[in-house]
Design an enzyme around this catalytic site. Sequence first.
Site, short mmCIF file in Angstrom:
data_model
loop_
_atom_site.label_atom_id
_atom_site.label_comp_id
_atom_site.label_asym_id
_atom_site.label_seq_id
_atom_site.Cartn_x
_atom_site.Cartn_y
_atom_site.Cartn_z
N GLY B 42 35.63 36.04 33.41
CA GLY B 42 36.91 36.44 32.82
C GLY B 42 38.03 36.02 33.76
O GLY B 42 37.83 35.17 34.64
N ARG B 330 50.53 54.90 26.25
CA ARG B 330 49.39 54.91 25.34
C ARG B 330 48.71 56.27 25.21
O ARG B 330 48.31 56.65 24.12
CB ARG B 330 48.36 53.90 25.83
C1 LIG Z 1 41.44 43.71 22.54
C2 LIG Z 1 42.00 43.78 23.94
C3 LIG Z 1 43.34 43.53 24.17
C4 LIG Z 1 43.86 43.60 25.45
N1 LIG Z 1 45.18 43.32 25.63
C5 LIG Z 1 45.70 43.32 26.89
C6 LIG Z 1 47.04 42.95 27.12
O1 LIG Z 1 47.79 42.64 26.21
N2 LIG Z 1 47.51 42.96 28.39
C7 LIG Z 1 46.69 43.30 29.44
O2 LIG Z 1 47.15 43.27 30.58
N3 LIG Z 1 45.40 43.63 29.24
C8 LIG Z 1 44.87 43.65 27.99
N4 LIG Z 1 43.56 43.99 27.81
C9 LIG Z 1 42.70 44.30 28.97
C10 LIG Z 1 42.29 43.02 29.69
O3 LIG Z 1 42.02 42.01 28.76
C11 LIG Z 1 41.04 43.21 30.54
O4 LIG Z 1 41.14 44.34 31.33
C12 LIG Z 1 40.83 42.01 31.45
O5 LIG Z 1 40.89 40.82 30.75
C13 LIG Z 1 39.50 42.14 32.16
O6 LIG Z 1 39.22 40.93 32.84
P1 LIG Z 1 37.97 40.80 33.74
O7 LIG Z 1 38.03 39.46 34.33
O8 LIG Z 1 37.90 41.96 34.67
O9 LIG Z 1 36.72 40.95 32.78
P2 LIG Z 1 36.26 40.17 31.45
O10 LIG Z 1 37.25 39.21 30.97
O11 LIG Z 1 35.78 41.24 30.52
O12 LIG Z 1 35.05 39.33 31.93
C14 LIG Z 1 33.79 39.87 32.20
C15 LIG Z 1 32.86 38.75 32.53
O13 LIG Z 1 31.68 39.27 33.12
C16 LIG Z 1 30.56 38.70 32.53
N5 LIG Z 1 29.47 39.66 32.67
C17 LIG Z 1 29.51 41.00 32.43
N6 LIG Z 1 28.33 41.56 32.75
C18 LIG Z 1 27.54 40.56 33.21
C19 LIG Z 1 26.23 40.50 33.69
N7 LIG Z 1 25.47 41.59 33.80
N8 LIG Z 1 25.73 39.29 34.05
C20 LIG Z 1 26.48 38.17 33.95
N9 LIG Z 1 27.75 38.17 33.52
C21 LIG Z 1 28.26 39.35 33.15
C22 LIG Z 1 30.96 38.36 31.13
O14 LIG Z 1 30.14 37.33 30.66
C23 LIG Z 1 32.39 37.90 31.36
O15 LIG Z 1 32.37 36.56 31.76
C24 LIG Z 1 43.02 43.95 26.53
C25 LIG Z 1 41.68 44.20 26.30
C26 LIG Z 1 41.17 44.16 25.02
C27 LIG Z 1 39.74 44.50 24.82
#
Ligand SMILES: Cc1cc2nc3c(=O)[nH]c(=O)nc-3n(C[C@H](O)[C@H](O)[C@H](O)COP(=O)(O)OP(=O)(O)OC[C@H]3O[C@@H](n4cnc5c(N)ncnc54)[C@H](O)[C@@H]3O)c2cc1C
Lengths: 249, 638
Positions: B42, B330
């Site tokens: 992500g 929220r």
């Molecule tokens: C519908 C929606 C709308 C949103 N809108 C907003 C917004 O407008 N503004 C804002 O700031 N935030 C928003 N958010 C929140 C924000 O998108 C997330 O908090 C943020 O993108 C998380 O990023 P991340 O990199 O931590 O995780 P993620 O993008 O969730 O990535 C997780 C990664 O980990 C991998 N993974 C997980 N478990 C494993 C495992 N066991 N083994 C291998 N790989 C694994 C997955 O494959 C993925 O690649 C929104 C969230 C949602 C759900």
Amino acid sequence: MDLHLKIWRQKDRKGEGKLVDYDLKGLNSHMSFLEMLDTLNEKLITEGDEPVEFDHDCREGICGQCGMMINGIAHGPLKHTTTCQLHLRSFKDGETILIEPFRAEAFPVKKDLKVDRSAFDRIISSGGFVSVNTGQAPDATAIPITHQTAEEAFDSAACIGCGACVATCKNGSAALFTSAKITHMAILPQGKEERSKRVMDMVAQMDTELFGHCSNTEACEVECPQGISVLNIARMNFEYNRALFFNKK
Amino acid sequence: MILNSKIPQGPLEHKWAYYKKKAKLVNPANRKKLDVIVVGTGLAGSSIAASLGEMGYNVKSFCFQDSPRRAHSVAAQGGVNAAKNYKNDGDSVYRMFVDTLKGGDFRAREANVYRMAECSLNLIDQSVAQGVPFGREYGGYLNNRSFGGVQVSRTFYARGQTGQQLLLGAYQALMRQVGKGSVQLFSRHEMLDLVVIDGKARGIIVRNLDTGEIERHAAHAVVLATGGYGKIYYLSTLAMGCNGSAIWRAHKKGALMASPSWIQVHPTSLPQSGDYQSKLTLMSESLRNDGRIWVPLQQNENRAPNDIPENERDYYLERRYPAFGNLAPRDISSRAAKERIDAGFGIGPLKNAVYLDFSKAIKEQGKDKIKEKYGNLFDMYLKITGYDAYNEPMMISPSAHFSMGGLWVDYELMTTVPGLFALGEANFADHGANRLGANSLLQASVDGYFIAPYTIANYLADEIHTGKISSDTPEFEQAENTVKNQIQDLINIKGTKTVDHFHKTLGKLLYDYCGLARNEEGLKYAIQEIRKLKQEFYKDVRISGQGDKMNTELEKAGRVADYFEIGELMCYDALTRNESCGAHFREEFQTPDGEAMRNDEDYQFISAWAWTGKNGGPELIKEPLIFEEIQPTVRSYK
Ligand SMILES: Cc1cc2nc3c(=O)[nH]c(=O)nc-3n(C[C@H](O)[C@H](O)[C@H](O)COP(=O)(O)OP(=O)(O)OC[C@H]3O[C@@H](n4cnc5c(N)ncnc54)[C@H](O)[C@@H]3O)c2cc1C
Ligand code: SF4
Ligand code: FES
């Protein structure tokens, strides 16, 4: 509502596939297509059968993972819609629905409806980026970009990498996908510097991955869930010829 | 155990600069000798993997999707915050820091929050340089909008697909490194265990989801950027694959879990329409800039919304919170909606929703303007519900959305296991008890682009002489066997109920007893019920297919098995906090007019939990929160 499904089942990459019949009764027309497959799978599991494998994740039309052919059309009958955004209200009670994986030489079937689309990643990795390192970028407003240009770049950048364009194309061409990225980058000032090298490298990678050539049938645009325009392909051709003309990589 | 948050010395605005000045460096020639594993692609995972790859480390990047571009960050719609003050409306790093700390109800660390606001300036620059097509003014400058809970316009956006565009930028940076060979990509791989050797994180065990093969991967440091676990509620705004397994398994290997019960419920998702439903779709929060929220004044109203005259409508947010109105934070908006729904004023076929009405905005600004701002959201609404929101109000309802809790990390984003880092939504940092909108894309991105590259290097500097880490050790052997046994055990149960059945039942329990509102009795009840459900799962779940082949049911089963334990800890956590703060609303602790009542005297700390083994309960370790710069005040949005 009741539906009769004919689903492509294939054990693994090498296995031979065949269409298998399933009947579902009493479905709610507000269900999404994938929820209908969930319902089928629940039934198969409780009856001791193996569920149908299909790709999906976000279920809101944005991750690009849920592609399949429905009655011979990528992502089904609605235009500009992913499979997860398709609902049973688009079908008739008692209808027979044919469900198959995306088919293209560059997208081998992994199991049932799942295909391998990693070729797209390799196309991006061959040049679909701006070569900027982290932590030293200039102030964002230092590069003014007109509203129109930003919106136009966005139209191309919106591709979700689903592969419907490839599956729809009779040549299995990845021209729409690749050209969307090339256009996105080429019209923005940040991406201009590398435009020649980018187009040469990405087009070469497309060929290596065994995607077919574009013969301008324009079927891709019709099925693209993001409505990516075929004008991107024209732009890619222009960029390619420009790069050739100036003979610079 | 005493938790050391490692906050650097000096005044708030100099702490990060001071840290960077003192952080140890690794000589470019030595970087090639150091291996780093990044789980997750992500915003947090792609950005750190790309950054470390650029710097010259050997990086292995893992995700369970078929391409890193599909990580759940792709789904974020509304926007990303940055204190650029392009609107000249008085924004600054300091103001953003204050807003964020206040928005988190004073349950986050000052130093972390300040640093996030500080780094927000660079993120916009970085993304624009990568080609992210943010919304622009006609003159060519970047545009902003305002988001729930703040009074300045500091949110940058790319139509309603901000997360997608930010992620594509990070993904492309990652793929550039993959092309150069500095990052090795393992998509369709799921991490199933963490390997700890001599107290340090040294590798992971993964399952190749296409072939079912179990693999060992060793490294000098492991980074978890695996996102949130809000999908524990089953019905949530998260993607189907989102899960808590990676952090949970790391937790069982010694990393503490912080604030697990703090889950943000989003006020503007689509309501549930039936039992078959697999997720609740979020309608972007940005809609609240122009949409007005109301319910009928009369209970059990059956007229169509357009037939209800103005004077028979209750614009309850504008009524109760005049200063913020429809843009109230929220938690407040969600609770206010739930309150109206529970009181019998809900609308829609299941009476479980409220209206979000654009008629005034359309009248004032014209349909075209609204279409330009939110067109794709209106299309999405039409596709999902079959209703045209240009002609009648949308129906919206609160749903589980974001987990503020996660692995406890110090200022360096390192967990309590040395060498194990947690980034983005997988950690607990920065958001306190209530994440404000548009801050989590920011947090995930700055963790990966600007913070962890320094802190991980600081850690790796001491690893230069360690030499290659072998995966041929008893610790790897043992972790691999644990994973294999768990898979076999699950397959062997051969019961009668599906994995989804258990997930849905657990989710409903959590919604009812550990959701928007909680109380002691309910939480105690939920803990008992979750335990029973878990026992039933291990007796009666049915997974068809084999362990050593592609098997989606098996993947889901492993995640649900972890959810039982996470769910139980969430209830424990909620139970021990005898106060209401941000998203955590304990019914016993509210003011006479129904607002949350915080208790700073007794609860101004972060709850971090240690795993003590199967039968003992979790152990609570407190990290006191010290506020030097601003004193906690009562949040008021009236
Ligand atoms: C519908 C929606 C709308 C949103 N809108 C907003 C917004 O407008 N503004 C804002 O700031 N935030 C928003 N958010 C929140 C924000 O998108 C997330 O908090 C943020 O993108 C998380 O990023 P991340 O990199 O931590 O995780 P993620 O993008 O969730 O990535 C997780 C990664 O980990 C991998 N993974 C997980 N478990 C494993 C495992 N066991 N083994 C291998 N790989 C694994 C997955 O494959 C993925 O690649 C929104 C969230 C949602 C759900
Ligand atoms: S161009 Fe359209 S159809 Fe092709 S991959 Fe992109 S979004 Fe899918
Ligand atoms: S499941 Fe993500 S686009 Fe359909």
